[in-house]
Design a protein around this motif. Structure first.
Motif, short mmCIF file in Angstrom:
data_model
loop_
_atom_site.label_atom_id
_atom_site.label_comp_id
_atom_site.label_asym_id
_atom_site.label_seq_id
_atom_site.Cartn_x
_atom_site.Cartn_y
_atom_site.Cartn_z
N GLU A 5 11.05 -40.90 62.59
CA GLU A 5 11.71 -40.28 63.73
C GLU A 5 11.71 -41.15 64.96
OE1 GLU A 5 7.45 -38.70 63.75
OE2 GLU A 5 8.94 -39.46 62.37
N THR A 13 14.69 -37.90 71.13
CA THR A 13 14.23 -37.80 69.74
C THR A 13 14.82 -36.60 69.02
OG1 THR A 13 12.25 -36.59 70.46
CG2 THR A 13 12.07 -39.00 70.22
N SER A 14 15.80 -35.90 69.66
CA SER A 14 16.43 -34.76 68.99
C SER A 14 17.41 -35.21 67.93
CB SER A 14 17.14 -33.88 70.02
OG SER A 14 18.20 -34.58 70.65
N VAL A 15 17.84 -36.47 67.99
CA VAL A 15 18.74 -37.04 67.00
C VAL A 15 18.04 -38.22 66.35
CG1 VAL A 15 20.95 -38.19 66.62
CG2 VAL A 15 20.80 -36.32 68.27
N TYR A 16 17.91 -38.18 65.03
CA TYR A 16 17.21 -39.24 64.33
C TYR A 16 18.15 -40.39 63.96
CZ TYR A 16 13.31 -36.06 63.93
OH TYR A 16 12.29 -35.21 64.23
N SER A 191 16.70 -28.01 58.94
CA SER A 191 16.10 -28.52 60.18
C SER A 191 16.19 -30.03 60.25
CB SER A 191 14.65 -28.06 60.29
OG SER A 191 13.87 -28.57 59.21
N ASN A 194 20.16 -31.12 60.34
CA ASN A 194 20.79 -30.96 61.64
C ASN A 194 20.24 -31.91 62.69
OD1 ASN A 194 22.46 -28.92 60.67
ND2 ASN A 194 20.97 -27.31 61.16
N SER A 195 19.24 -32.72 62.33
CA SER A 195 18.71 -33.73 63.24
C SER A 195 19.50 -35.03 63.16
CB SER A 195 17.23 -34.00 62.92
OG SER A 195 16.44 -32.86 63.15
N SER A 200 23.49 -40.82 65.26
CA SER A 200 22.41 -41.39 64.46
C SER A 200 22.74 -42.78 63.96
CB SER A 200 22.11 -40.47 63.27
OG SER A 200 21.70 -39.19 63.70
#
Length: 217
Positions: A5, A13-16, A191, A194-195, A200
């Motif tokens: 991550e 860090t909400s988007v990997y 979960s 959706n990251s 990304s």
């Protein structure tokens, strides 16, 4: 830790980051779990890379939908370190052959900076699943990527992806995000799924360049 991550170039860090291959060293296997206290979550993250997404898109080639077009859009965006909506502007009239590299230079429109720059597209030396040349060949052969209907002939004959020509940048960004999540392995939880988004790809590509700086000669 590449493939986890963590992201070098972005504090969000909400988007990997979505890497081409989540490999450990030179092994073609997925990376080991990074955090034993969160093994399930981290283990799922290592299952998500462009190789897996490309593989799942290719498995759908005989089903309804432009799966090879979706794969080509994603791989083109990744290799160009592009923002979500920029792939819609790729146009054959901007292409030329780079005689030094012996590859296609497709050019790229940087929407945020309002300029264009060269973009040499290199074939992948060992993994066809993430190879831009292979992705384009499949797009042409399976999804009739070179065919244009009469309206497209009149308005966007030179567009690499004519289906994207008439829609907004935001719509293209949403399309890329939707396809990334659609082709992520089915066993990955929502979960984690959706990251990942169109952002990304750029995050991962920037990290990769930071880890592998290119020197001139």
């Amino acid at each position: 830790l590449v493939g986890s991550e963590m992201c070098i170039n972005d504090r969000d860090t909400s988007v990997y980051p979505l890497y081409l291959e989540n490999c450990h060293g030179f092994s073609p296997t997925k990376r080991p779990v990074d955090n034993p206290s969160n093994a399930a979550f981290n283990g799922e993250i290592t299952m998500v890379d462009m190789e897996a997404i490309s593989h799942n898109a290719m498995k759908q080639h005989d089903k309804a939908g432009q799966h090879m077009a979706a794969r080509a859009e994603l791989i083109t965006t990744w290799h160009a370190v592009g923002r979500g909506g920029e792939v819609k502007f790729n146009n054959y009239s901007d292409w030329h052959f780079d005689s030094y590299m012996c590859v296609a230079d497709t050019g790229w429109i940087d929407v945020k900076e309002s300029n264009s720059h060269a973009m040499a597209m290199m074939p992948h030396r060992r993994n066809y699943k993430v190879c831009w040349v292979h992705a384009m060949a499949c797009f042409y052969a399976v999804d009739a990527g070179l065919w244009r209907n009469p309206k497209e002939e009149a308005t966007c004959a030179q567009s690499l992806f004519p289906k994207l020509h008439a829609v907004t940048d935001r719509t293209v960004t949403k399309r890329l995000t939707k396809n990334i999540r659609k082709y992520i392995p089915p066993e990955v939880s929502d979960s984690v799924r959706n990251s990942f988004s169109s952002r990304s790809m750029r995050k991962a590509a920037l990290n990769f360049m930071a880890l592998h700086p290119v020197t001139g000669c």
